[in-house]
Design a protein around this motif. Sequence first.
Motif: not given
Ligand code: MG
Length: 318
Positions: A47, A134, A136, A142, A175, A223
């Motif tokens: 990640k 997640s 990504n 995501s 999420e 984010h």
């Molecule tokens: Mg995440």
Amino acid sequence: MLITERVDRAARSIRLGGLVAIPTETVYGLAADAENLDAVARIFEVKGRPTSHPLIVHIAGSDALGAWAASVPDDAALLAGTCWPGPLTLLLPRSKRVSDAITGGRDIVGVRVPAHPLTLELLDELGGGLAAPSANRFGRVSPTTAHHVAADLADHLDPKRDLILDGGSCPVGVESTIIDCSVDPPQILRPGGIPTDDIEQLLDGRLDQGSGPARASGMLRSHYSPDCLVVLADDDRHAEELADEARNDGAVVSVIDRTDDLVTAARELYTDLRRADDDGVDVLVAVMPPAEGLGHAIRDRLMKAAAEHCRDRPSRDG
Ligand code: MG
Ligand code: TXA
């Protein structure tokens, strides 16, 4: 990169210490055996995520909660009993089974039971827990399809050990809601797939809205970022004004307005953000949904996607 619908293959990968991208009702996760420290370490590498950002442990059912949490307060038991399987993560005092690698050294652990048939089958077959953020690269949008995962992570996964379990498109699209039940009253750390109002009602109004320092990576100001510049509009007229302004600057512009149907807005949000990049959009104007129901989670993600961050952005002129 192997993309498969076969749960037995996914189980074998996990048992051999590999990583498996798992479908959930919210977004795809990048999973490892929660008790295999080497595999957990690889999640952070793949990640590109700092190891101080903790991982959620996914389990097969509320019955397994006692193995991962040292204690389960009544509020947590109520929420788990009502919302699981579903898009809710509970933070609880951790049991000895949970390593520092999972929690970033914190004494609380995030746990949830995902509502996806393939991943529940995988968890049943394995019998343990799956640590998964997640799927990504850190800070980016995501994934809600197996194809999104492959586009982000194929270059970073090991085709000999890792695979993507394809469970179709994620039906919720944002999420899980994160509730810290290690404090009294419980505190919401991230709005998500279960609307905040529903949680508040279940807890008879005893929910702290928490505006403290960032305690979860999804709470960083920036984010969920696509490459294009995301600009927020109050309504459709405002969106057209902003779009015209950007077009006059020579930018390729796209507008998203899904405020009339928040369920679809949540389900399509990350696909919309990814499509803008795929289409070479410079400026994406997004109309903010109302702050109700799933609107809280969508607003949160859009504000973070719109926040300035350190990566170079393409300039509006070029
Ligand atoms: Mg995440
Ligand atoms: O819906 C979801 O929650 C998805 C799917 C795959 O389950 N997972 C997910 O994971 O969104 P991730 O890592 O991208 O976001 C989880 C958030 C992070 O911001 C992390 O910092 C926070 O939860 N978190 C996890 N464990 C925590 C802990 N022990 N203490 C504080 N925050 C925690």
